[in-house]
Design an enzyme around this catalytic site. Structure first.
Site, PDB file in Angstrom:
ATOM      1  N   HIS A 131       0.804  -1.230   0.000  1.00 35.85           N
ATOM      2  CA  HIS A 131       0.000   0.000   0.000  1.00 35.85           C
ATOM      3  C   HIS A 131       0.830   1.270   0.000  1.00 35.85           C
ATOM      4  O   HIS A 131       0.285   2.362  -0.028  1.00 35.85           O
ATOM      5  CB  HIS A 131      -0.957   0.014   1.188  1.00 35.85           C
ATOM      6  CG  HIS A 131      -0.275   0.294   2.497  1.00 35.85           C
ATOM      7  ND1 HIS A 131       0.465  -0.652   3.146  1.00 35.85           N
ATOM      8  CD2 HIS A 131      -0.191   1.415   3.238  1.00 35.85           C
ATOM      9  CE1 HIS A 131       0.957  -0.127   4.260  1.00 35.85           C
ATOM     10  NE2 HIS A 131       0.576   1.131   4.344  1.00 35.85           N
TER      11      HIS A 131
HETATM   12  C1  UD1 Z   1      -2.167   4.974   6.496  1.00 37.02           C
HETATM   13  C2  UD1 Z   1      -0.831   5.341   7.140  1.00 37.02           C
HETATM   14  C3  UD1 Z   1       0.159   4.186   6.975  1.00 37.02           C
HETATM   15  C4  UD1 Z   1      -0.431   2.878   7.449  1.00 37.02           C
HETATM   16  C5  UD1 Z   1      -1.746   2.631   6.713  1.00 37.02           C
HETATM   17  C6  UD1 Z   1      -2.379   1.333   7.150  1.00 37.02           C
HETATM   18  C7  UD1 Z   1      -0.268   7.737   7.076  1.00 37.02           C
HETATM   19  C8  UD1 Z   1       0.577   8.752   6.423  1.00 37.02           C
HETATM   20  N1  UD1 Z   1      -0.237   6.506   6.532  1.00 37.02           N
HETATM   21  O1  UD1 Z   1      -1.938   4.905   5.102  1.00 37.02           O
HETATM   22  O2  UD1 Z   1       1.321   4.457   7.718  1.00 37.02           O
HETATM   23  O3  UD1 Z   1       0.477   1.827   7.178  1.00 37.02           O
HETATM   24  O4  UD1 Z   1      -2.623   3.731   7.004  1.00 37.02           O
HETATM   25  O5  UD1 Z   1      -3.500   1.023   6.385  1.00 37.02           O
HETATM   26  O6  UD1 Z   1      -0.931   8.027   8.051  1.00 37.02           O
HETATM   27  N2  UD1 Z   1      -9.328   4.953   2.397  1.00 37.02           N
HETATM   28  C9  UD1 Z   1     -10.539   4.312   2.352  1.00 37.02           C
HETATM   29  N3  UD1 Z   1     -11.119   3.980   3.541  1.00 37.02           N
HETATM   30  C10 UD1 Z   1     -10.554   4.276   4.737  1.00 37.02           C
HETATM   31  C11 UD1 Z   1      -9.318   4.947   4.751  1.00 37.02           C
HETATM   32  C12 UD1 Z   1      -8.715   5.263   3.580  1.00 37.02           C
HETATM   33  O7  UD1 Z   1     -11.095   4.029   1.324  1.00 37.02           O
HETATM   34  O8  UD1 Z   1     -11.126   3.923   5.791  1.00 37.02           O
HETATM   35  C13 UD1 Z   1      -8.666   5.285   1.122  1.00 37.02           C
HETATM   36  C14 UD1 Z   1      -8.889   6.707   0.733  1.00 37.02           C
HETATM   37  O9  UD1 Z   1      -9.169   6.737  -0.616  1.00 37.02           O
HETATM   38  C15 UD1 Z   1      -7.557   7.372   1.020  1.00 37.02           C
HETATM   39  C16 UD1 Z   1      -6.558   6.244   0.867  1.00 37.02           C
HETATM   40  O10 UD1 Z   1      -7.285   5.064   1.227  1.00 37.02           O
HETATM   41  O11 UD1 Z   1      -7.320   8.430   0.153  1.00 37.02           O
HETATM   42  C17 UD1 Z   1      -5.372   6.418   1.742  1.00 37.02           C
HETATM   43  O12 UD1 Z   1      -5.762   6.536   3.119  1.00 37.02           O
HETATM   44  P1  UD1 Z   1      -4.822   7.314   4.193  1.00 37.02           P
HETATM   45  O13 UD1 Z   1      -5.338   7.178   5.567  1.00 37.02           O
HETATM   46  O14 UD1 Z   1      -4.572   8.671   3.689  1.00 37.02           O
HETATM   47  O15 UD1 Z   1      -3.457   6.553   4.105  1.00 37.02           O
HETATM   48  P2  UD1 Z   1      -3.143   5.005   4.063  1.00 37.02           P
HETATM   49  O16 UD1 Z   1      -2.582   4.712   2.725  1.00 37.02           O
HETATM   50  O17 UD1 Z   1      -4.295   4.170   4.551  1.00 37.02           O
END
Ligand code: UD1
Length: 367
Positions: free
Chosen positions: A209
């Site tokens: 990811h």
């Molecule tokens: C975050 C953490 C990462 C961790 C990961 C575990 C940061 C910078 N990164 O990354 O260290 O390893 O979580 O999963 O904090 N999204 C959904 N549903 C959700 C949450 C996110 O669909 O419940 C999608 C959204 O489109 C979002 C993307 O995932 O834009 C990324 O989510 P985000 O929380 O920004 O970062 P992660 O890649 O999940």
């Protein structure tokens, strides 16, 4: 003593569960300690958030800031605005942040600016790779943390080199392993396991990811092609993070070896890991869990903030080098994977050490 605990994203939930259980336990024995749990809402999907609360028996958060997704700045700013209001309405003696996600950094800044002491659980680890948002989160958080709870001797050294006062560093071990050990006997075989003809040891688990591995569709396709070519007749079980799914939707990748599934719950994911042949990942925490479970782990990163998983544990780093991936998979299949052991204090008893230290800090007037 009033403690506010912050959790925002999936890996945070695994770390706060044993801490909250231990606070509740010592409170019941008469200790003057209470907690308030604030969920920032960084992760909000059922399978990235709710299911972790349910399976790990984490009590309902007292507040949810419902910040949701956004750019790095939007998300960080949203958490800061929400958490400032929360802390003004519910003052406390100590804010506890865990890990390295955006919620960790955002809330530590807010707490410090309101002159509240900050404890960071999993302090001091460093990848020295500032292209990772998590590394910036770690550095900023540790620059303003008051009390540093560390997982390893290397983390202690990193903090000391940065000028941290050694009296504020507490080497307590790895709290994720408390959760792993407590739940090992409850790991759950997922429904798709039998439906796909999976058996113990006949599949590889993969999670990817990190933006550097999954945001570029061409790169992701090359990576998947190479992996599927290298795993013989084994299955590749790939629980897909929403970020990775977005890129995968743009490429046309098909293979009868590949089993694509939704993100798994904690108990199901770790069942899959405990019983697999090997793991391919770019996650931080999975490098630690595979080390404790003694499972070969091939990490698609060129650095790690958890070096003891390589020096002591079962992990190797290969960057995105496809030739190295083939070589390491060959070691998995011919049974020549390196011997590994457990890093110091990854023993399942970290949360009690942390909570005892909180009580000690309070007693000695340091909160
Ligand atoms: C975050 C953490 C990462 C961790 C990961 C575990 C940061 C910078 N990164 O990354 O260290 O390893 O979580 O999963 O904090 N999204 C959904 N549903 C959700 C949450 C996110 O669909 O419940 C999608 C959204 O489109 C979002 C993307 O995932 O834009 C990324 O989510 P985000 O929380 O920004 O970062 P992660 O890649 O999940």
């Amino acid at each position: 003593m009033k403690i506010t605990i912050v959790a925002g994203a999936r890996p945070n939930f695994i770390k706060i569960a044993p801490l909250i259980h231990e606070i509740i336990r010592v409170k019941e024995t008469g200790a003057d300690i209470s907690y308030r749990l604030v969920h920032t809402g960084q992760h909000y999907n059922h399978n990235l958030s709710d299911i972790f609360f349910k399976e790990l028996e984490i009590p309902e958060p007292h507040a949810n800031l419902e910040v949701g997704s956004g750019t790095q700045a939007e998300q960080t700013a949203g958490i800061m605005i929400g958490f400032e209001k929360e802390l003004l309405q519910h003052p406390c003696d100590l804010v506890v942040v865990v890990g390295d996600v955006n919620s960790t950094m955002a809330c530590s800044i807010v707490a410090k600016k309101l002159n509240i002491k900050v404890a960071h659980v999993e302090a001091g680890i460093r990848s020295f790779d500032l292209a990772m948002p998590e590394e910036i989160n770690r550095m900023v958080t540790d620059a303003i943390t008051d009390y540093f709870f560390t997982t390893s001797a290397v983390a202690n050294q990193n903090l000391l080199k940065a000028g941290t006062n050694e009296h504020n560093i507490f080497f307590v071990g790895n709290i994720m392993i408390d959760t792993l050990r407590k739940n090992e006997s409850r790991f759950k075989r997922p429904q798709f396991f039998d439906a796909h003809g999976l058996q113990e040891g006949n599949y590889i688990v993969m999670t990817l990811h990190r933006p550097s591995n999954v945001d570029d569709p061409v790169h992701l396709k090359n990576l998947l092609d190479a992996i599927v070519e290298s795993i013989h007749d084994y299955h590749l079980v790939f629980p897909i993070h929403p970020r990775t799914q977005k890129t995968l939707d743009k490429i046309n990748f098909k293979s009868d070896r590949l089993i694509l599934i939704e993100p798994l719950s904690y108990l199901e994911f770790n069942y899959m890991v405990k019983n697999c042949k090997a793991v391919i990942t770019d996650s931080g925490g999975i490098q630690e869990e595979t080390t404790v479970l003694g499972i070969p782990c091939i990490t698609m990163r060129s650095n790690t903030e958890r070096p003891e998983t390589v020096t002591v544990g079962s992990n190797v780093l290969i960057g995105n080098n496809i030739e190295l991936l083939r070589q390491q998979l060959a070691h998995v299949f011919d049974g020549s994977w390196k011997k590994s052991s457990l890093p110091e204090l990854w023993d399942g008893a970290t949360a009690p050490r942390i909570v005892q230290q909180f009580l000690q800090l309070e007693k000695s007037g340091r909160l």
